[in-house]
Write a protein that holds these residues in place. Sequence first.
Motif, PDB file in Angstrom:
ATOM      1  N   ARG A 182       2.411   1.474  -3.661  1.00 51.44           N
ATOM      2  CA  ARG A 182       1.764   2.141  -5.130  1.00 51.44           C
ATOM      3  C   ARG A 182       1.327   3.519  -4.122  1.00 51.44           C
ATOM      4  O   ARG A 182       0.928   4.660  -5.366  1.00 51.44           O
ATOM      5  N   LYS A 183       0.869   4.058  -2.753  1.00 49.33           N
ATOM      6  CA  LYS A 183       0.969   5.238  -2.507  1.00 49.33           C
ATOM      7  C   LYS A 183       2.012   6.127  -3.355  1.00 49.33           C
ATOM      8  O   LYS A 183       1.723   7.296  -4.133  1.00 49.33           O
ATOM      9  N   ASP A 226       0.452  -1.020  -0.406  1.00 51.74           N
ATOM     10  CA  ASP A 226      -0.045   0.023  -0.025  1.00 51.74           C
ATOM     11  C   ASP A 226       0.977   1.520  -0.080  1.00 51.74           C
ATOM     12  O   ASP A 226       0.422   2.105  -0.870  1.00 51.74           O
ATOM     13  N   ASP A 240       2.805  -0.456 -13.585  1.00 53.21           N
ATOM     14  CA  ASP A 240       0.864  -1.004 -13.089  1.00 53.21           C
ATOM     15  C   ASP A 240       0.835  -2.157 -12.589  1.00 53.21           C
ATOM     16  O   ASP A 240       0.879  -1.609 -11.486  1.00 53.21           O
ATOM     17  N   TRP A 286       3.829   4.483  -5.859  1.00 49.11           N
ATOM     18  CA  TRP A 286       3.130   5.239  -7.397  1.00 49.11           C
ATOM     19  C   TRP A 286       2.928   5.980  -8.368  1.00 49.11           C
ATOM     20  O   TRP A 286       3.218   6.811  -9.048  1.00 49.11           O
ATOM     21  N   ARG A 287       1.462   5.988  -6.980  1.00 51.24           N
ATOM     22  CA  ARG A 287       0.339   7.063  -7.787  1.00 51.24           C
ATOM     23  C   ARG A 287       1.299   8.665  -7.454  1.00 51.24           C
ATOM     24  O   ARG A 287       1.698   9.237  -9.185  1.00 51.24           O
ATOM     25  N   LYS A 288       2.095   8.966  -6.852  1.00 51.70           N
ATOM     26  CA  LYS A 288       2.706  10.010  -6.544  1.00 51.70           C
ATOM     27  C   LYS A 288       3.731  10.480  -7.551  1.00 51.70           C
ATOM     28  O   LYS A 288       4.088  11.127  -8.773  1.00 51.70           O
ATOM     29  N   TYR A 289       4.894   9.458  -8.090  1.00 52.38           N
ATOM     30  CA  TYR A 289       5.774   9.398  -9.177  1.00 52.38           C
ATOM     31  C   TYR A 289       4.770   9.680 -10.681  1.00 52.38           C
ATOM     32  O   TYR A 289       5.579   9.879 -11.220  1.00 52.38           O
ATOM     33  N   ALA A 290       4.268   8.276 -10.606  1.00 57.45           N
ATOM     34  CA  ALA A 290       3.733   8.268 -11.643  1.00 57.45           C
ATOM     35  C   ALA A 290       2.654   9.639 -12.387  1.00 57.45           C
ATOM     36  O   ALA A 290       3.358  10.112 -13.535  1.00 57.45           O
ATOM     37  N   GLY A 291       2.229  10.754 -11.284  1.00 57.86           N
ATOM     38  CA  GLY A 291       1.588  11.907 -11.894  1.00 57.86           C
ATOM     39  C   GLY A 291       3.175  12.632 -11.690  1.00 57.86           C
ATOM     40  O   GLY A 291       2.975  13.275 -12.356  1.00 57.86           O
ATOM     41  N   ALA A 346       2.607  -3.010  -9.851  1.00 59.94           N
ATOM     42  CA  ALA A 346       1.970  -1.617  -8.074  1.00 59.94           C
ATOM     43  C   ALA A 346       0.314  -3.276  -7.690  1.00 59.94           C
ATOM     44  O   ALA A 346       0.665  -3.032  -6.799  1.00 59.94           O
ATOM     45  N   LEU A 347       0.792  -3.532  -8.933  1.00 63.44           N
ATOM     46  CA  LEU A 347      -1.342  -3.406  -8.061  1.00 63.44           C
ATOM     47  C   LEU A 347      -0.813  -5.062  -8.164  1.00 63.44           C
ATOM     48  O   LEU A 347      -1.303  -5.179  -6.460  1.00 63.44           O
TER      49      LEU A 347
END
Length: 211
Positions: free
Chosen positions: A69-70, A66, A100, A72-77, A103-104
């Motif tokens: 994933r948090k 988790d 992705d 990853w979302r920041k990095y992908a943004g 991460a999932l």
Amino acid sequence: MLNLTPLQLLTTTRSVRKRLDLTRQVPHDLVLECIETALQAPSGSNAQGWQFVIVDDAAKKLAIADLYRKAWRKYAGIEAGAAQGRQPASGQDKIVGSADYLALHLHEVPVWLIPCIAGRTDQAPSWQQAGVYGSILPATWSFMLAARLHGLATCWTTLHLMYEREAAAVLGIPYEQFTQAALIPIAYSLGEDFKPAPRKELAGLVHTNSW
Ligand SMILES: Cc1cc2nc3c(=O)[nH]c(=O)nc-3n(C[C@H](O)[C@H](O)[C@H](O)COP(=O)(O)O)c2cc1C
């Protein structure tokens, strides 16, 4: 053991994400054997200040996945913002799809290795940073090469380190004394046919005597 030449091993140890077998258990002893090989890696002053945390507990994997994933979302943004107005590098979109996927499914990967090294680099000058990280990264790569030889697949990841302190708390790692260097998911690979990857041309990367 796979029948690979040293050159094949060095040129086909890929970051495996979609081809991780999430259904097959990885024997604990096999992970230990790969770590044993990794202990032959160099470390500054031969200090061997390394520690290796094997993680296969479902609740702990979920908690850290988790965090990953948090991150990853920041990095992908951040990456998406940086990519606006420029063409993606060849293969970049493919990496994102695969990243992705990892991460999932990270918590479903049977076992992880978190290599750690004594010391922290937060305020350190670059020569000390190089000494600390340089004393764990060769062993980490050796581990991944050894794993590949045994038919296992791995992927170097670092994103959970955005929340290194929180991950340390989950695993009881003494954060002030030990730096986590990576998180390596480990699974049997789906198939064994990995290929050399396209890379930058050698010309333009090498300097002899002068930059
Ligand atoms: C220092 C480092 C950090 C990385 N961090 C991540 C990560 O957090 N997540 C991920 O999916 N891949 C990560 N990778 C894997 C790279 O994306 C991968 O090595 C690169 O795309 C080249 O692919 P290959 O290893 O299959 O040749 C990392 C690799 C390195 C060396």
